[in-house]
Scaffold this active site. Sequence first.
Site, PDB file in Angstrom:
ATOM      1  N   GLU A 161      41.527  38.059  37.010  1.00 29.45           N
ATOM      2  CA  GLU A 161      40.337  38.083  38.010  1.00 29.45           C
ATOM      3  C   GLU A 161      39.197  36.852  37.979  1.00 29.45           C
ATOM      4  O   GLU A 161      38.049  36.999  37.720  1.00 29.45           O
ATOM      5  CB  GLU A 161      39.609  39.410  37.824  1.00 29.45           C
ATOM      6  CG  GLU A 161      40.266  40.679  37.854  1.00 29.45           C
ATOM      7  CD  GLU A 161      39.209  41.994  37.546  1.00 29.45           C
ATOM      8  OE1 GLU A 161      38.103  41.849  37.370  1.00 29.45           O
ATOM      9  OE2 GLU A 161      39.837  43.015  37.631  1.00 29.45           O
ATOM     10  N   GLU A 357      45.972  46.406  37.184  1.00 29.48           N
ATOM     11  CA  GLU A 357      44.876  47.226  36.636  1.00 29.48           C
ATOM     12  C   GLU A 357      44.297  48.401  37.724  1.00 29.48           C
ATOM     13  O   GLU A 357      44.561  47.809  38.799  1.00 29.48           O
ATOM     14  CB  GLU A 357      43.487  46.406  36.405  1.00 29.48           C
ATOM     15  CG  GLU A 357      43.503  45.800  34.949  1.00 29.48           C
ATOM     16  CD  GLU A 357      41.881  45.236  35.116  1.00 29.48           C
ATOM     17  OE1 GLU A 357      40.922  45.515  35.517  1.00 29.48           O
ATOM     18  OE2 GLU A 357      41.959  44.155  34.436  1.00 29.48           O
TER      19      GLU A 357
END
Length: 442
Positions: A161, A357
């Site tokens: 991320e 995720e």
Amino acid sequence: MATDAMAADAMPRFPDGFLWGVSTSAHQIEGAAGLRAPSVWDVFTAEPGRVRDGSTAAVACDHYHRYREDVALLAGLGVDAYRFSVSWPRVDSPGGLDFYDRLVDEVCAAGVRPVPTLFHWDLPVGLDWLERDTAARFAEYVSVVAERLGDRVGKWITLNEPAEHTLLGHALGTHAPGRTLLFDALPAAHHQLLAHGLAVRALRAAGATDVGIANSHGPTWPASDAPADREAADFYDLLLNRLFADPVLTGRYPEGLGELMPGSAGGVEADLEIISEPLDWYGVNYYAPARVGAPQGAGIEFGGVTLPAGLPFSVRAIEGRPLTDFGWPVVPEGLAGVLPGFRDRYGDRLPPVVVTENGCAYEGLDDRDRIAYHDGHVRALHRAVEAGVDVRGYFVWSLLDNFEWAEGYGRRFGLVHVDFTTLERTPKASYGWFRDLVAGQR
Ligand code: IFM
């Protein structure tokens, strides 16, 4: 929100070879902070007021000392793969890499595939993503890790991320290193992307053939049809869904953004060639969509963050949906929606996708809301597979309750409860549910 009807419907079957896994990250679970060099997160959490409950990750889940117990929990789940991250500051410390050697051995011995992420936000103190040289240093560190673990690790993730690390850490200052640069944070984005590309090359040089990145994505919903809201939503979408994906998958920044990036002597174009090194798969972290409209001024709360004035958009509440303890709306179809959009935008350039995720914060051991969340998202994912998206895996965030960054220990994402006083682990109802789901897919 969990219903008997939900539990009664059999989960559809995913394609053979689909990877079921769970994720964690080093800073959030390892503890043993005294046995490694400090990271920017150690500095940040030592400053009063940075973390909601005033905590630090000095001990966290003490996974460093209890990894055998945690790997036994993985084995009990029956998952195919374990996504964890390697702490760069630990690798920089004497004996640090030995820990990952032991961990990888233990994970392999449990019949689980180790899937390391090489950077999950814990930058060593002294390094700075605003500096171009950090990308080269990252590639050196990646080579060291790959050389040591590459005989047992097949699947690698370069970065986790970078969008959040840039936005929260460098633009808004609610994460380490706590900078509030707004759009002047863009060089940190470019240098992470460059680090990703150099890391792919370093991994290839070490023989890796299964390399991806974990980027966060979610649909952006305009607050209304008004042109100002649509324009604001498009811009937000550009920042979240395209700034980090376009250069990796197409070798180009979205229009207007390339000019803002710091190039080398060879210019941004030369960097983009490195950034777009072909990947074997593309990781998507999905939590919730965002509803976005024209700017409304300062003081808007978004996911625990107060957005400052001066942004060309505002994030609005999504009404009529259940909310997790974090206040994030539960929208499983957002996952099914974002993936076909990806395939349409990138066509053949999009490698197979892995959901790296997906998870939610809820209290309690009988966590039926978490079961309902994952059940809904896995079914949505199956719809994306049926719609022709090549999805190869699903990783739950997270195996353990852990240190949730600026929220401290107050947000519990784990399938396993951790008592942060005694460090005792207790599997929750969702652990049993996921174990049964995985077993049912065999
Ligand atoms: O805990 C984080 C993780 O480190 C990155 N993705 C989102 C999770 C939940 O906020």
